[in-house]
Scaffold this motif. Structure first.
Motif, PDB file in Angstrom:
ATOM      1  N   ARG A  74      35.467  22.490   5.549  1.00 22.25           N
ATOM      2  CA  ARG A  74      35.057  23.272   4.394  1.00 22.25           C
ATOM      3  C   ARG A  74      33.453  23.389   4.460  1.00 22.25           C
ATOM      4  N   THR A  75      32.901  22.577   5.253  1.00 22.50           N
ATOM      5  CA  THR A  75      31.234  22.221   5.189  1.00 22.50           C
ATOM      6  C   THR A  75      30.495  22.698   6.544  1.00 22.50           C
ATOM      7  N   GLY A  76      29.277  22.624   6.351  1.00 19.31           N
ATOM      8  CA  GLY A  76      28.472  22.436   7.576  1.00 19.31           C
ATOM      9  C   GLY A  76      28.440  23.998   8.205  1.00 19.31           C
ATOM     10  N   MET A  77      28.649  24.936   7.210  1.00 22.90           N
ATOM     11  CA  MET A  77      28.612  26.324   7.583  1.00 22.90           C
ATOM     12  C   MET A  77      27.146  26.906   7.510  1.00 22.90           C
ATOM     13  N   SER A  78      26.988  28.021   8.581  1.00 20.10           N
ATOM     14  CA  SER A  78      26.044  29.000   8.506  1.00 20.10           C
ATOM     15  C   SER A  78      26.278  30.440   8.588  1.00 20.10           C
TER      16      SER A  78
END
Length: 301
Positions: free
Chosen positions: A87-91
């Motif tokens: 759920r994290t580290g998205m672009s």
């Protein structure tokens, strides 16, 4: 590092997690709070990171070689059985994204030759839907501009920091953001890259890894100037400080820390497009492929 890179495996009892991320500025920014010791795992896990271009990471994920990896969202349905989504580290792009560029004044034919950054990238997925007759070759993203300038290809899709500045003899034929909006019929954020974790990792560790990575992004955002300066001083960044700030505002921002409902809607739309055009074998809902956080609440109830 080559596609068939062999990773050094830790001793059987050693809690070391292999993490792949790209060497572009947003991935470095979102991960390096861990490298610099600003963020620790609650379970005492150690992380070994590998900085590799995104298509190499996609290929390694297909081979199940990394515990955790940055991936193109366009790859995920192909690895869903072995990896869960984090759920994290998205672009995501929001009014911007990769750019289809060509020489100024040139008209592209329907079967124009184009360089893309990898078979499984998100921009490749959308490009194939929009330009089914184009002749595609794949190159490292750093080589695409030169391939267009030399005439090796008629056009190329620029990604990462390359979108910020390119040769003045080139022009943008089309924004991939425009392709995305036309396919959607609505303005959803454009899914580009995210992170995935190997399903074989025990659930309590998987939750801890996700929490550690979430904290790393949030700490990076709160200490943006200090972290950016450290990355620049260590010569880890390919652009100057002004372009770095611009780039981070695009791809490593408050929307990168935790996957939102709107982002999940956008992801599901991308996965649906891929299924409709025969790229994926099933229509999937990204919510079914996240780490089940209910376990955490049950442990403390």
């Amino acid at each position: 590092m080559p596609y068939n890179v062999a990773l050094n495996k830790p001793d059987q009892g050693e809690a070391v997690i292999s993490v792949g991320h790209s060497p572009d500025a947003d991935d470095l920014f979102m991960y390096y709070a861990i490298v610099f010791g600003w963020v620790d795992s609650a379970l005492g896990l150690r992380f070994q990171n590998y900085a590799l271009d995104i298509q190499t990471l996609n290929e390694m994920t297909l081979k199940n070689e990394l515990d955790v990896s940055a991936i193109s969202f366009g790859l995920y349905p192909l690895v869903r059985e072995e990896y869960a989504l984090l759920r994290t580290g998205m672009s995501f792009g929001d009014g911007y994204g990769p750019k289809l560029i060509k020489k100024r004044g040139i008209s592209l034919k329907r079967n124009f030759k184009v360089a893309l950054s990898g078979m499984h990238t998100s921009n490749a997925l959308l490009f194939k839907v929009a330009y089914p007759e184009a002749r595609i070759i794949y190159k490292n993203f750093l080589e695409i501009e030169q391939a267009v300038l030399s005439g090796e290809v008629d056009a190329g899709v620029l990604i990462h920091e390359s979108i910020l500045e390119f040769d003045s003899t080139l022009e943008v034929e089309r924004e991939i953001w425009e392709v995305w909006c036309e396919l959607n019929k609505e303005e959803l954020p454009l899914p580009l890259g995210g992170m995935a974790i190997r399903r074989s990792i025990p659930l309590n560790r998987a939750i801890d890894i996700e929490e550690t990575l979430i904290k790393a992004v949030r700490v990076a955002l709160s200490g943006k100037k200090t972290l950016s300066n450290m990355l620049m001083q260590k010569n880890l960044i390919r652009v100057d400080s002004e372009k770095l700030d611009t780039y981070l505002k695009l791809y490593a921002n408050e929307d990168s820390a935790f996957l939102s409902e709107l982002q999940m809607k956008a992801l599901n739309r991308m996965f649906e497009l891929g299924f409709e055009h025969g790229i994926y074998d099933a229509r999937i809902d990204c919510r079914d492929y996240l780490i089940p956080r209910e376990y955490e609440a049950l442990r403390h109830s």
